[in-house]
Write a protein that holds these residues in place. Structure first.
Motif, short mmCIF file in Angstrom:
data_model
loop_
_atom_site.label_atom_id
_atom_site.label_comp_id
_atom_site.label_asym_id
_atom_site.label_seq_id
_atom_site.Cartn_x
_atom_site.Cartn_y
_atom_site.Cartn_z
N ARG A 276 -12.85 -34.38 2.34
CA ARG A 276 -13.72 -33.41 3.02
C ARG A 276 -14.92 -34.09 3.67
O ARG A 276 -15.31 -33.77 4.80
CB ARG A 276 -14.17 -32.34 2.04
N ALA A 277 -15.52 -35.05 2.98
CA ALA A 277 -16.66 -35.76 3.55
C ALA A 277 -16.25 -36.56 4.78
O ALA A 277 -16.97 -36.61 5.79
CB ALA A 277 -17.30 -36.67 2.51
N ASP A 278 -15.07 -37.20 4.71
CA ASP A 278 -14.60 -37.97 5.86
C ASP A 278 -14.17 -37.08 7.02
O ASP A 278 -14.26 -37.47 8.19
CB ASP A 278 -13.46 -38.90 5.44
N VAL B 166 -8.81 -27.87 3.73
CA VAL B 166 -8.73 -28.63 2.48
C VAL B 166 -9.67 -27.96 1.49
O VAL B 166 -10.88 -27.86 1.73
CB VAL B 166 -9.15 -30.11 2.68
N SER B 167 -9.11 -27.51 0.37
CA SER B 167 -9.88 -26.79 -0.64
C SER B 167 -10.07 -27.66 -1.87
O SER B 167 -9.14 -28.30 -2.35
CB SER B 167 -9.15 -25.49 -1.03
N ASP B 168 -11.30 -27.68 -2.38
CA ASP B 168 -11.63 -28.43 -3.59
C ASP B 168 -12.37 -27.51 -4.55
O ASP B 168 -13.58 -27.65 -4.77
CB ASP B 168 -12.47 -29.66 -3.23
N ALA B 169 -11.65 -26.56 -5.11
CA ALA B 169 -12.27 -25.56 -5.97
C ALA B 169 -12.84 -26.17 -7.25
O ALA B 169 -13.80 -25.64 -7.82
CB ALA B 169 -11.24 -24.47 -6.33
N ARG C 237 -14.53 -25.44 0.46
CA ARG C 237 -13.39 -25.54 1.36
C ARG C 237 -13.88 -26.02 2.71
O ARG C 237 -14.91 -25.59 3.21
CB ARG C 237 -12.71 -24.18 1.49
N SER C 238 -13.11 -26.93 3.31
CA SER C 238 -13.45 -27.45 4.62
C SER C 238 -12.31 -27.17 5.60
O SER C 238 -11.15 -27.38 5.26
CB SER C 238 -13.69 -28.96 4.57
N PRO C 239 -12.63 -26.71 6.81
CA PRO C 239 -11.57 -26.53 7.80
C PRO C 239 -11.00 -27.88 8.21
O PRO C 239 -11.74 -28.87 8.35
CB PRO C 239 -12.29 -25.85 8.98
#
Length: 492
Positions: free
Chosen positions: A302-304, A341-344, A353-355
């Motif tokens: 997500r950060a990348d 991408v979901s990181d619950a 969550r990131s698109p």
């Protein structure tokens, strides 16, 4: 041959002094001389990793050293692996399995537990092999890290083994590096340092000899070997992206150099291909035109993804596809190609969550369980490639699902793997090492638009390079054996 050291440790004055290469060379030499030898690194911090036969994860350099020794990589060869996920935190892998995500301060307290894992692995290797050649990490002169050290002199003191100190003359200041490092050590640590290796020398050795004489007089310790700078080696990098050679081929491949890029060794076969011009694009650099864009693996997807957006990659990729270009996403890069991408659970950072880039109809959820497996299969992304063999490994914490997966990129052990877009321009996969098999590499490049008869055999290139560094390091092995015999001769 009888190697006189049950355990020998190779430490460096600096990072990238050549410790990994020296250990690999000694492992190959001892194997050639009939000694059953195993490599070992107590603690490794790297985003380049390999999957072992026993289903674990170790640093890529130790996998290379295992190959040099003629062994299958095993988790005991690198019992502690740190995979940075941010500037202050890392995933802690113990005996090949994820133990926790920790910040630097918490891990410092955890080192006493990690040391137990280190000593257990070393004991097992010592029982199985005649010799263990150990690689240190960074430098033993890092004063702030000496407390509870498990990577350098802390380990050497715990197992009471001799140490060889490597310094890189190519970066300059080699004598200051050696003398300065020794001055930062305790008396017992200086005593166990049996000699020095000066690495990456190019020039007239006669001009260096006065400095060598001064160094031996100043320290009372021998220079065991001066190793040459060897050009054109094909060896797996431990972590840092290696400089790409000047453009050779007309087929242009561009890779965003993600801040947390993992397993960039995926591109080694492309580096070696004479028809390919491979370029890593770093932060702030202009993104050049390309025939193929590859989004690599990431330790923090997500950060990348946010970094890609900040650098303007989505618009570049959209234009690239509009003009008929191809795109491949590998592992984390594959996840980025989807809808989101979901990181619950907060696996890689703050929960959320990131698109995604929206190029494949799929969703990814990050999970606590990491998939670690070596795989083989066949290509499925093009009709003419259906029977081409592919091999590699999976290292990921995430599950993807959606209609895109109904068009697989590969078939692995009979199951579909990865995804292809309906228009045939986009391919995504969790498979690392997908370019290493010559047939698969050729098929992927043909799919991307390169018509070439050249085949790159990464295994053959690696073996040839291991033999080259071993031949160049024979004087070091001879000096080590002679040094161990010296007390016996003095006694006579």
């Amino acid at each position: 041959m009888v190697f006189p050291y049950k355990t020998l440790m190779v430490q460096g004055c600096t990072s990238d002094a050549g410790k990994s290469t020296v250990v690999a060379a000694l492992c190959r030499l001892l194997k050639q001389d009939g000694v059953r030898v195993a490599p070992f690194k107590p603690q490794n911090m790297a985003l380049n990793s390999a999957v072992t036969a026993d289903g674990g994860e170790i640093g890529r350099a130790q996998a290379l050293q295992a190959i040099a020794a003629g062994l299958a990589p095993h988790t005991d060869m690198n019992p502690v692996l740190l995979k940075p996920s941010s500037d202050t935190g890392a995933q802690v892998v113990i005996h090949g399995k994820v133990r926790a995500e920790m910040n630097a301060r918490d891990y410092h307290q955890y080192k006493t537990i990690a040391m137990s894992a280190v000593l257990e692995s070393h004991a097992r290797l010592s029982e199985q092999y005649e010799a263990v050649v150990v690689e240190g990490a960074g430098s033993p002169a890092e004063i702030n890290l000496r407390d509870r050290d498990i990577a350098n002199m802390g380990f050497a003191e715990a197992v009471d083994c001799p140490v060889v100190l490597v310094a890189d003359i190519d970066r300059g200041g080699v004598f200051a590096h050696i003398v300065g490092t020794l001055s930062c050590l305790s008396q017992s640590e200086r005593d166990r340092t049996i000699g020095f290796v000066i690495n990456r020398f190019r020039g007239d050795i006669k001009l260096l000899e006065p400095g060598l004489d001064w160094l031996e007089q100043q320290t009372g310790k021998p220079v065991l070997a001066v190793l040459p700078y060897l050009h054109g080696l094909f060896l797996d990098a431990e972590d840092a992206v290696q400089p790409v050679q000047a453009s050779r081929g007309a087929f242009r491949i561009v890779v965003p150099s993600l801040p947390r890029m993992s397993n960039h060794t995926d591109f080694d076969a492309l580096r070696a291909h004479p028809d390919v011009d491979l370029r890593f694009v770093r932060q702030g650099e202009e993104i050049p035109p390309a025939d193929l864009i590859i989004i690599p693996g990431s330790k923090n997807t997500r950060a990348d993804l946010e970094w890609l957006r900040a650098q303007g990659w989505p618009a570049v990729i959209e234009r690239h596809l509009r003009y008929g270009g191809k795109v491949i996403g590998i592992c984390g890069g594959f996840q980025m190609l989807g809808q989101d991408v979901s990181d619950a659970l907060g696996i890689e950072g703050a929960p959320g969550r990131s698109p995604g880039l929206g190029l494949l109809a799929m969703h990814t959820s990050l999970t606590a369980d990491k998939r670690l497996v070596q795989v083989t299969g066949t290509c499925a992304f093009a009709q003419e490639a259906m029977h081409d063999a592919v091999s590699g490994y999976e290292i990921h914490m995430g599950v993807s699902d959606g209609p895109a997966l109904s068009r697989p990129a590969f078939r692995i052990d009979g199951r579909p793997e990865g995804a292809c877009s309906p228009d045939g321009q986009i391919l995504g996969t969790y498979l690392h090492g997908l370019f290493d098999a010559p047939q698969a590499c050729a098929a992927l490049l043909k799919w991307a638009g390169l018509q070439s008869e050249h085949r790159v055999d990464t295994s053959a290139l690696r073996e040839a390079s291991l033999d080259r560094i071993a031949a160049a390091s024979r004087p070091l092995l001879d000096a080590l054996v002679a040094l161990a015999e010296q007390p016996k001769q003095d006694a006579k």
